[in-house]
Structure formats: structure tokens, C-alpha cells
Design a protein around this motif. Structure first.
Motif, PDB file in Angstrom:
ATOM      1  N   VAL A  13       2.270  -1.056 -10.054  1.00  0.00           N
ATOM      2  CA  VAL A  13       1.465  -0.159  -9.229  1.00  0.00           C
ATOM      3  C   VAL A  13       0.694   0.741 -10.178  1.00  0.00           C
ATOM      4  O   VAL A  13       1.290   1.444 -11.005  1.00  0.00           O
ATOM      5  N   ILE A  14      -0.649   0.732 -10.065  1.00  0.00           N
ATOM      6  CA  ILE A  14      -1.497   1.499 -10.975  1.00  0.00           C
ATOM      7  C   ILE A  14      -2.459   2.347 -10.146  1.00  0.00           C
ATOM      8  O   ILE A  14      -3.124   1.841  -9.237  1.00  0.00           O
ATOM      9  N   VAL A  15      -2.526   3.626 -10.473  1.00  0.00           N
ATOM     10  CA  VAL A  15      -3.446   4.544  -9.806  1.00  0.00           C
ATOM     11  C   VAL A  15      -4.766   4.566 -10.568  1.00  0.00           C
ATOM     12  O   VAL A  15      -4.797   4.811 -11.779  1.00  0.00           O
ATOM     13  N   LEU A  16      -5.883   4.300  -9.844  1.00  0.00           N
ATOM     14  CA  LEU A  16      -7.217   4.282 -10.440  1.00  0.00           C
ATOM     15  C   LEU A  16      -8.116   5.211  -9.630  1.00  0.00           C
ATOM     16  O   LEU A  16      -8.618   4.838  -8.570  1.00  0.00           O
ATOM     17  N   GLU A  17      -8.326   6.411 -10.127  1.00  0.00           N
ATOM     18  CA  GLU A  17      -9.158   7.397  -9.436  1.00  0.00           C
ATOM     19  C   GLU A  17      -8.717   7.513  -7.971  1.00  0.00           C
ATOM     20  O   GLU A  17      -7.613   7.913  -7.693  1.00  0.00           O
ATOM     21  N   ASP A  18      -9.576   7.127  -7.029  1.00  0.00           N
ATOM     22  CA  ASP A  18      -9.217   7.224  -5.613  1.00  0.00           C
ATOM     23  C   ASP A  18      -8.724   5.896  -5.056  1.00  0.00           C
ATOM     24  O   ASP A  18      -8.627   5.726  -3.837  1.00  0.00           O
ATOM     25  N   GLN A  19      -8.440   4.942  -5.920  1.00  0.00           N
ATOM     26  CA  GLN A  19      -7.934   3.640  -5.491  1.00  0.00           C
ATOM     27  C   GLN A  19      -6.531   3.409  -6.049  1.00  0.00           C
ATOM     28  O   GLN A  19      -6.099   4.062  -6.991  1.00  0.00           O
ATOM     29  N   LEU A  20      -5.906   2.450  -5.459  1.00  0.00           N
ATOM     30  CA  LEU A  20      -4.566   2.070  -5.877  1.00  0.00           C
ATOM     31  C   LEU A  20      -4.552   0.560  -6.082  1.00  0.00           C
ATOM     32  O   LEU A  20      -5.003  -0.196  -5.210  1.00  0.00           O
ATOM     33  N   PHE A  21      -4.085   0.132  -7.243  1.00  0.00           N
ATOM     34  CA  PHE A  21      -3.966  -1.304  -7.531  1.00  0.00           C
ATOM     35  C   PHE A  21      -2.488  -1.692  -7.519  1.00  0.00           C
ATOM     36  O   PHE A  21      -1.668  -1.045  -8.171  1.00  0.00           O
ATOM     37  N   ILE A  22      -2.173  -2.747  -6.770  1.00  0.00           N
ATOM     38  CA  ILE A  22      -0.791  -3.238  -6.670  1.00  0.00           C
ATOM     39  C   ILE A  22      -0.785  -4.723  -7.009  1.00  0.00           C
ATOM     40  O   ILE A  22      -1.586  -5.492  -6.472  1.00  0.00           O
ATOM     41  N   ALA A  23       0.088  -5.111  -7.910  1.00  0.00           N
ATOM     42  CA  ALA A  23       0.312  -6.525  -8.221  1.00  0.00           C
ATOM     43  C   ALA A  23       1.741  -6.867  -7.841  1.00  0.00           C
ATOM     44  O   ALA A  23       2.674  -6.141  -8.195  1.00  0.00           O
ATOM     45  N   ALA A  24       1.903  -7.946  -7.110  1.00  0.00           N
ATOM     46  CA  ALA A  24       3.237  -8.342  -6.644  1.00  0.00           C
ATOM     47  C   ALA A  24       3.397  -9.847  -6.800  1.00  0.00           C
ATOM     48  O   ALA A  24       2.508 -10.625  -6.436  1.00  0.00           O
ATOM     49  N   ARG A  25       4.548 -10.229  -7.350  1.00  0.00           N
ATOM     50  CA  ARG A  25       4.899 -11.649  -7.444  1.00  0.00           C
ATOM     51  C   ARG A  25       5.814 -11.939  -6.265  1.00  0.00           C
ATOM     52  O   ARG A  25       6.945 -11.438  -6.200  1.00  0.00           O
TER      53      ARG A  25
END
Length: 326
Positions: free
Chosen positions: A79-91
Motif C-alpha cells: 500500500v503506497i500513498v501518492l499525494e491524493d491517491q492511493l496505490f494498492i498491489a495485491a497478490r
């Protein structure tokens, strides 16, 4: 003519008052944030569309770091916070197939859009779409964080259902009575252990994501929804750990009983051997063809030898009974 990216992408836009659902178009649907109260949900199946991903990132003024994250297709769970977005990677596990394959899944989340990218086609999210179309519950009144909550809850529910279907713990005593430790049985046991481990690994990955989501601070993103998910995934992990312990216990009990059975067989064979060894010894002596064996001339030598053999057998059995060997 639509590109492969557009053919494998769908967009749903909804608000409290209306919605639309259609194939994605880079010309009409490139802008994910509509600037109103609506929520945009884009589903893309396939990870090979890097040029289109770049257009999506540039067209929505998203962080360029997203491209590097999307390029790394073995990123696991994060889970990575990018400014006003959120990136989630899930296997995740593809629970709709019997082969239990895994796939990489990405989410790009903002307060008013959810871009979901899956490695392979197919999902279990139709019930969410149906709630949107029929305006059931409060989903159309909520933001994109609530949609993410529903998606993750669906993954957990599917894990539970598929796990209960795939891993049926047979009663240990029934298995002991019915089964033998053949190579086929051992292969079946190893298969079951592998399935349980796959579910455990996938569930731990989801739990890590949910725990991180509870702590993120992104504008327009409420982390309160994910506390309930943490309880659900912890319950599934507890069931898996319990089944692992039960399976190990059953395997140990199974082979313990099989070893006991083997010992009983060996004990029976040993008793027979001890009884018949002296009888065979006597029969062997009088089976020799020496001339100077006085017993060979006795009129009742045959019956005397049989009597001695009988006495030896009875004495051996009495000794065994006294020592409680059987």
C-alpha cells in the motif's frame, strides 16, 4: 475501432441519482475524476497495456511513480500513498477456478474514482455492480473508499467459501479405518497441505493490506471501514491455522495407528516363529539319514516325537500367555 485496452476495460460511473455502465473509451472516459458527486469505477483486465496506462496517468495528472509500480508485475502486496491517491498491489487467488492460480491485482484509488487492474479476466464483483445498478443500500451515496471496502470484503468472502469447499477435514478415526498409507494417499495429503498453505499465504497478504489501509491518511479516504475487514480476515486465518494443526494431528495419529497395526502383525508372526522353530528343529534332526540313530528303531518313536512337539507347543503358549504377549 477500439484498442485491446478498451476491449478489456469497463467503466461504471454512478451517483445517488443515476449511473452508466459501458465499455471503456480512451476518448470519452479518460478523465476519471468528473468534478461532480459521481464515482468512477474502471475495471481493466490485463497488465500489458503500458502505453495506455501512461495515457491514463498523464490524462489524470496522476503521480508518474504509478508507471513504475505498474511496470513491476511481481510486486506482491503493498500500500503506497501518492499525494491524493492511493496505490494498492495485491497478490490474490483466482477462486473461480479449480486450479487455484494466483494473479496480480492493482488499485489506484482517489476520493472519486477506483481504477482496478487485474492480471487475468474474471472476478466476483458482479454483486457489487448489481447493487450499484439497482441502487441497493448506500453504495451510491458513498465515496470510492466504500467501493474499495466492498471489493476487499468480496475477496475475503470468496476465500472463505472456496476454502470451505476445497479443504474438507475428514474425521481422523474414519480416515484411519478406511485408508491405507499408499503413495496416492500421501499425494492427496500433500495436495491438501499445499491448498491450505496457498490460502494462508493469500490471507496473510490481504491482512497486511487491510492493516496498512487502517493507518493511511489520504484526503477523502476514510480508514474506518477496514476495521471490520481485519476481523473477518483474522477469523479466516484462525480457521486455517486450526485446520493446519488438525491436519498435522490427523497425519500423526494415522501413522501412529498404522505403526501399531504393523507391530501387531510382527508380534503375531514372531509368536508363530517361536512356536515352530523348536518343532522344525526336532523335525530336522529326525529327518537326517544317519544309520546310528536309536530312536529310528523305536516302535512308537513317531508318536513319541509328536507328543514331545505337542508338549513344547503347549508350554510355549502358556509362557506367552503368562507374559501377556497375546
Amino acid at each position: 475501432m477500439k484498442t485491446d485496452f478498451e476491449e478489456n476495460s469497463w467503466v461504471i460511473n454512478y451517483s445517488p441519482d443515476n449511473y452508466y455502465n459501458r465499455k471503456f473509451s480512451l476518448q470519452e472516459d479518460l478523465q476519471l475524476s468528473k468534478g461532480d458527486k459521481s464515482i468512477t469505477w474502471v475495471n481493466t483486465y490485463g497488465l500489458e497495456y503500458m502505453e495506455e496506462f501512461r495515457r491514463m496517468v498523464d490524462g489524470n495528472d496522476l503521480d508518474d511513480f504509478l508507471l513504475r509500480l505498474l511496470l513491476n508485475q511481481k510486486s506482491g502486496n503493498k500500500v503506497i500513498v501518492l499525494e491524493d491517491q492511493l496505490f494498492i498491489a495485491a497478490r490474490i487467488l483466482k477462486t473461480e477456478h479449480h486450479s487455484m492460480e494466483s494473479e496480480q491485482m492493482y488499485f489506484v484509488i482517489s476520493k472519486d474514482f477506483n481504477w482496478c487492474i487485474q492480471e487475468k479476466r474474471g472476478d466476483h464483483f458482479d454483486w457489487i455492480r448489481q447493487r450499484i445498478f439497482e441502487n441497493k443500500g448506500i453504495i451510491r451515496k458513498k465515496r470510492a473508499d466504500y467501493l474499495l471496502f466492498f471489493i476487499l470484503e468480496t475477496l475475503i468472502t470468496n476465500y472463505k467459501d472456496k476454502y470451505e469447499e476445497s479443504v474438507v477435514m475428514e474425521n481422523a478415526l474414519d480416515a484411519i479405518v478406511k485408508r491405507e498409507p499408499t503413495p496416492e494417499f500421501m499425494f492427496e495429503v500433500e495436495q491438501k497441505k499445499a491448498i491450505i498453505q496457498d490460502f494462508k499465504k493469500a490471507s496473510h497478504g490481504l491482512r497486511d493490506i487491510i492493516i496498512k489501509l487502517e493507518r493511511v491518511e489520504v484526503k477523502g479516504f476514510q480508514a474506518k471501514y477496514f476495521s471490520e475487514l481485519r476481523e473477518q480476515i483474522n477469523g479466516l486465518i484462525a480457521d486455517i491455522d486450526s485446520d493446519i494443526m488438525e491436519l498435522e494431528s490427523q497425519i500423526n495419529l494415522f501413522f501412529s495407528v498404522q505403526g501399531h497395526r504393523l507391530n501387531e502383525v510382527m508380534k503375531t508372526l514372531t509368536i508363530f516363529s517361536v512356536v515352530f522353530i523348536p518343532l522344525t528343529f526336532m523335525a530336522g534332526i529326525y529327518g537326517m539319514n544317519f544309520e546310528n540313530m536309536p530312536e529310528l528303531k523305536w516302535p512308537y518313536g513317531y508318536f513319541i516325537l509328536l507328543g514331545v512337539m505337542l508338549v513344547v507347543t503347549v508350554i510355549s503358549i502358556l509362557i506367552f500367555k503368562r507374559k501377556k504377549w497375546f
